[in-house]
Design an enzyme around this catalytic site. Structure first.
Site, PDB file in Angstrom:
ATOM      1  CB  ALA A 179      -0.921   0.005   1.212  1.00  0.00           C
ATOM      2  CB  SER A 182      -0.418  11.469   1.519  1.00  0.00           C
ATOM      3  OG  SER A 182      -0.610  11.278   2.910  1.00  0.00           O
ATOM      4  CD  GLN A 185       6.816   2.900  -0.645  1.00  0.00           C
ATOM      5  OE1 GLN A 185       6.413   3.742  -1.452  1.00  0.00           O
ATOM      6  NE2 GLN A 185       7.729   1.990  -0.952  1.00  0.00           N
ATOM      7  CE  LYS A 200       2.311   5.472   8.239  1.00  0.00           C
ATOM      8  NZ  LYS A 200       1.240   5.985   9.133  1.00  0.00           N
ATOM      9  CG  ASP A 331      -6.589  10.304   7.713  1.00  0.00           C
ATOM     10  OD1 ASP A 331      -7.545  10.632   6.982  1.00  0.00           O
ATOM     11  OD2 ASP A 331      -5.482   9.953   7.260  1.00  0.00           O
TER      12      ASP A 331
END
Length: 587
Positions: A179, A182, A185, A200, A331
């Protein structure tokens, strides 16, 4: 006359031949020629310097200058479009300007990447406020975050782990990301203990770009506030602080741990474990979770779960954060909320919250006041709504209430109001738009900064519920938890008190009995009012099914509420959000 040689060789008489001293007959042209000659070298070197600076910024400087110049230029063109090209008397003109500006900013966001992708995603989620020209285009922004190369990933990882590679830290590491978002990844890996984890990794240019992006953001908001004479700059400090914290993955790890503490024992939500030994400022390692996105209705059904039940769990999870703990995930877009079978009971669904970088922590005073605001709105207690709004510097309490409920709030009508509006109606209401917006906030110094990111959470949840066909009554669920929050203790605050030995044991039995009866009375009154909301919700569901059986077009609960919101915005601000091809307004 004037020539010598009697016709054999004709030569014009010149000043030199006549002995006349040479003088300048064209002084201005000579001066300009000298200036051009003098400027050739500086212009040449200036062009070479600009080209070199552009190339350096592109290939070495992570495009920090190019990106922000592009944004500033887009802001200048946008200002020109809306101040000089928009004709309030011509709806076609408005649509053309909206489309042009939307395409311009979409190109800026997609071209700049990084934080601009997040800006574009926010535009898509404001589908009940922004014109359709924006939302239809920015719907593509969720797929506009390309991954970085393997070399970039390994370079960031080496900087964070003292020169080591992912293969030396983990038992195995997949360099192909699963994935890309912004600012980071995600890669799949296994620890040396055999645990499957998600790693991440921040994109390499983010660290340099964020300070410049935030300076540009401050400048643009300040300039737009002055140009349009609207209160905008008051949000800047809170937004910049949140973005800087989101870029520090150590803060994200702390947020995840704190949010986990706030979950009640009976919660159907889960927050994955963070592995601190594999976590740094730019790398975060967490427990691997298999699941489907909360908006993937087909995937949820394949797991054997009910879509309304899952959405009910999602909304209750965020309602607990907003009204009970005050520690709120800001978010919660579909990629950050997964659904899986509960490890305790595979026949039951479990909601998994990911990406805890962007949070807002409300203080106890604001949490209580926000609960009371919702409770007052449901009970149609205008004095209560007005008192809280005035203490927050909000002048127009009815419009503010509509924006919090994300549904029309009109005490005079006593119910949700849905109506169509034509183009002629819209054009009559365009005048005085700016003054109405300015008057919404009376004193921006008093406005709680928590409202900025809290509103983001509420709107994303609303948008997801709408995308799934409004399977649950979002307003009623939120209102129920708001009522509970007016008298419930904050579990996070209570935990802190127990840890510090500060638990107050002085409440008398009489006081507790009095509070119990008061809570019971308010709960009964509150539940009675919620019945009206539920009645409208189920009426729309029945009507929707009947229209479907008869082959007619039908709208779900959230779509009808959006129409009402459009009416409210139109009445308060003087413009309609969207228009269909028949000239009717819709949410």
């Amino acid at each position: 006359r004037g020539f010598e040689g009697h016709g054999r060789h004709l030569h014009p008489l010149t000043r030199q031949r006549l002995g006349v001293q040479k003088t300048c007959s064209r002084p201005f042209e000579t001066m300009m020629s000298r200036m051009r000659n003098a400027m050739k070298r500086p212009l040449k070197y200036g062009a070479l310097t600009a080209f070199g600076a552009h190339q350096y910024d592109t290939w070495v400087g992570d495009r920090v200058v190019n990106r922000n110049l592009r944004a500033v230029w887009a802001a200048i063109l946008t200002t020109y479009d809306y101040k000089f090209c928009l004709d309030a008397k011509d709806p076609n003109s408005a649509s053309q300007v909206h489309a042009r500006v939307a395409q311009r900013w979409f190109d800026v966001c997609a071209g700049n990447g990084g934080l601009y992708i997040k800006l574009g995603q926010s535009c898509q989620q404001l589908n009940h406020v922004l014109p359709v020209e924006y939302t239809s285009l920015f719907n593509q922004m969720f797929d506009a975050a390309p991954p970085v190369s393997k070399e970039d990933v390994y370079r960031v990882f080496a900087r964070e782990f003292g020169g080591e590679t992912p293969e030396s830290v983990f038992a195995s590491f997949d360099p192909t990301p699963i994935a890309s978002a912004s600012i980071a990844q995600v890669h799949k890996a296994y620890t040396k203990e055999g645990k499957k984890v998600a790693v991440k990794i921040q994109k390499p240019y983010i660290e340099k770009q964020i300070p410049w992006d935030l300076r540009c953001y401050r400048f643009l908001v300040f300039a737009l506030e002055k140009i349009f004479d609207l209160p905008m700059y008051w949000t800047v400090d809170s937004v910049c602080k949140s973005i800087r914290e989101e870029a520090d993955f150590r803060q994200e790890a702390r947020n995840a741990d704190r949010a986990r503490l706030g979950l009640p024992k009976e919660s159907t939500a889960y927050i994955p474990e963070i592995y601190p030994e594999y976590t740094t400022k730019r790398v975060l390692t967490m427990e691997w979770i298999d699941g489907v996105k909360m908006t993937d209705t087909e995937g949820i059904k394949k797991l054997g779960f009910s879509v309304p039940k899952v959405m009910d769990m999602v909304i209750r999870t965020f309602a607990e954060q907003i009204f009970l703990t005050g520690f709120i995930h800001a978010d919660p877009h579909p990629g950050n909320v997964l659904v899986r079978a509960s490890p305790q009971s595979t026949s039951e669904p479990q909601v998994v919250l990911l990406d805890h970088g962007l949070y807002v922590e409300a203080n106890e005073r604001f949490r209580k006041e926000y609960c009371k605001l919702w409770r007052s709105m449901v009970l149609m207690d205008m004095d209560g709504v007005r008192d809280i709004c005035l203490s927050w510097g909000v002048a127009d309490s009815e419009f503010f209430a509509s924006m919090q409920l994300l549904k029309p709030f009109r005490p005079s009508k006593g119910a949700v109001h849905i109506a169509n509006t034509t183009i002629d109606d819209i054009l009559k209401m365009q005048l005085g738009l700016k003054e109405r917006v300015k008057n919404l906030l009376n004193d921006t110094k008093l406005v709680p900064r928590e409202l900025i990111l809290l509103g983001r959470n509420m709107n994303i949840v609303r948008s997801c519920n709408k995308a799934m066909g409004s399977p649950v009554n979002r307003v009623a669920i939120m209102a129920t938890y708001a009522n509970r929050g007016t008298y419930s203790l904050n579990p996070l605050a209570e935990l802190a008190e127990r840890q510090q030995g500060m638990k107050d044991q002085t409440n008398s039995l009489i006081s507790e009995v009095s509070q119990h009866f008061r809570r019971t009375y308010t709960e009964v009154a509150f539940r009675a009012q919620l019945l009206l909301i539920d009645f409208f919700y189920y009426s729309t569901k029945v009507l929707q099914k009947l229209n479907t059986l008869l082959g007619r077009e039908s709208k779900n609960f959230e779509e009808l509420l959006e129409e009402g919101i459009a009416d409210t915005i139109e009445a308060k601000l003087g413009f309609r959000i969207n228009l269909d091809d028949k000239g009717h307004a819709f949410g």
